[in-house]
Write an enzyme that holds these catalytic residues in place. Structure first.
Site, short mmCIF file in Angstrom:
data_model
loop_
_atom_site.label_atom_id
_atom_site.label_comp_id
_atom_site.label_asym_id
_atom_site.label_seq_id
_atom_site.Cartn_x
_atom_site.Cartn_y
_atom_site.Cartn_z
N VAL A 144 4.09 6.15 4.45
CA VAL A 144 4.88 7.31 4.85
C VAL A 144 4.48 7.91 6.20
O VAL A 144 5.18 8.77 6.71
CB VAL A 144 4.87 8.45 3.79
N TYR B 236 -8.36 8.17 -3.93
CA TYR B 236 -6.99 7.81 -3.51
C TYR B 236 -6.57 8.61 -2.26
O TYR B 236 -6.05 8.06 -1.29
CB TYR B 236 -6.01 8.05 -4.67
N TYR C 188 8.63 -0.34 -0.64
CA TYR C 188 9.17 0.63 -1.59
C TYR C 188 10.38 0.04 -2.31
O TYR C 188 10.47 -1.17 -2.51
CB TYR C 188 9.54 1.95 -0.88
N LYS D 278 -2.70 0.27 -0.04
CA LYS D 278 -2.51 -0.32 -1.38
C LYS D 278 -2.86 -1.81 -1.43
O LYS D 278 -3.56 -2.25 -2.35
CB LYS D 278 -1.11 -0.02 -1.92
N SER E 71 0.32 4.31 2.45
CA SER E 71 0.49 3.28 1.41
C SER E 71 -0.01 1.90 1.82
O SER E 71 -0.15 1.04 0.96
CB SER E 71 1.97 3.17 1.04
N1 GLU Z 1 -0.49 9.72 0.51
C1 GLU Z 1 0.77 9.35 0.10
C2 GLU Z 1 1.06 9.89 -1.27
O1 GLU Z 1 0.61 9.45 -2.26
C3 GLU Z 1 0.96 7.87 0.21
C4 GLU Z 1 2.38 7.59 0.06
C5 GLU Z 1 2.91 6.44 0.82
O2 GLU Z 1 2.58 6.13 1.95
O3 GLU Z 1 3.78 5.84 0.20
O4 GLU Z 1 1.77 10.80 -1.39
#
Ligand code: GLU
Length: 305
Positions: free
Chosen positions: A259, A189, A241, A64, A61
């Site tokens: 994550v 993505y 988050y 992002k 994430s």
């Molecule tokens: N690749 C992860 C997903 O979309 C990224 C999630 C994350 O790090 O929050 O499931």
């Protein structure tokens, strides 16, 4: 600084035992839960580190904020805001964060998956390959490392276990909120999440954001200061988050987690911090990583509040 980092690292290492490594993407579950590394790059250009700070991992994430920056550079603030909003969802990163009646661009936050998928479609370029390459180049510049690339095993694992993200993307498409070929956007993505970095790269990204768009030491500007303010504000309100409010109280600086167990923190005008420890708390944040940042913030009076 190094002594302080070593001490805090030893104090926080036991916390990793209370967390769990993400396993919804099989490749991520291979990470060693007892790994803990921290790297700091100060505004004076000084580097300090402790622990497993050169261990590679994937951005997840933390891509992002880079996607947001790329989207802002390519489309301008108004162009982005017509597709992706600014308000925190207060929900998990992969939630379908709106009811049927209220799914519009104003409800799409750039720090959760729906927003990230939309932002992949906003990258300019003549082909899919060119668009991803531009994102990778921006990541390399921010990370201060021209060798940054994609972890192919994680990418394949993301792609073959990406049903929820596919659902989110097709839902966006059905509402007219996503332009372009859905599978291509999703591929961007999945690849973007699988870009491989280490704590040093994260600290460098944080240092550029803390220096309002200029590289540390050389002070070379790589994006306008107004965009750093934009990204840092979004990180402050929703980078951690649905634990962002608590994090603002406990640590008090803009930050983003992923994550894989990584955290990138921005201390405006002072430093960038990169942390890696893959055991996560219930909200998907690195458990030892947050402990370490909380202690560092107290010791060095980092909170902006
Ligand atoms: N690749 C992860 C997903 O979309 C990224 C999630 C994350 O790090 O929050 O499931």
């Amino acid at each position: 600084m190094e002594e302080l980092l070593e001490r805090l690292l030893e104090e926080c290492r036991p916390y990793a035992q209370q967390g769990r490594v993400a396993d919804y993407i099989p490749e991520l579950s291979k990470a060693r839960p007892d790994t803990l590394g921290v790297y700091v790059i100060g505004s004076d250009g000084k580097h300090s580190w402790a622990g497993d700070c050169r261990q590679p991992f994937t951005l997840q994430s933390i891509v992002k904020p880079i996607l947001l920056l790329q989207a802002l550079l390519d489309n301008g603030v108004e162009g982005v805001q017509s597709r992706v909003g600014m308000e925190a969802t207060g929900k998990p990163f992969d939630a379908i964060n709106a009811s049927d009646q209220s799914l519009d661009s104003g409800h799409i936050n750039p720090m959760v998956n729906m927003g990230a998928i939309v932002m992949c479609s906003l990258i300019h370029g003549d082909s899919y390959a060119e668009r991803f390459q531009r994102l990778l180049e921006l990541t390399r510049r921010l990370a201060g490392d021209g060798e940054v690339g994609v972890d192919e095993a994680v990418y394949r694992s993301e792609k073959s276990h990406g049903s929820k993200n596919r659902a989110l993307a097709y839902l966006l498409k059905s509402y007219g909120l996503l332009e372009g070929d859905v599978e291509e956007v999703l591929d961007c993505y999945f690849r973007a999440c699988s870009i491989q970095v280490d704590c040093r790269s994260l600290a460098h990204i944080g240092a550029v954001l803390s220096n309002r768009g200029r590289l540390p030491v050389s002070n070379q500007r790589i994006f306008p200061s107004g965009l750093a303010r934009y990204v840092n504000a979004i990180l402050m309100t929703c980078g951690m988050y649905d634990g962002s409010g608590e994090f603002a109280i406990r640590v008090g600086v803009p930050a983003k987690s992923g994550v894989s167990g990584d955290i990138m923190a921005v201390v405006p005008t002072r430093m960038g911090i990169g942390i890696y420890s893959p055991a996560l708390d219930g909200k998907g944040n690195s458990i030892a990583g947050i402990q370490l940042l909380e202690r560092l913030s107290k010791e060095l009076f980092l909170s902006i509040f």
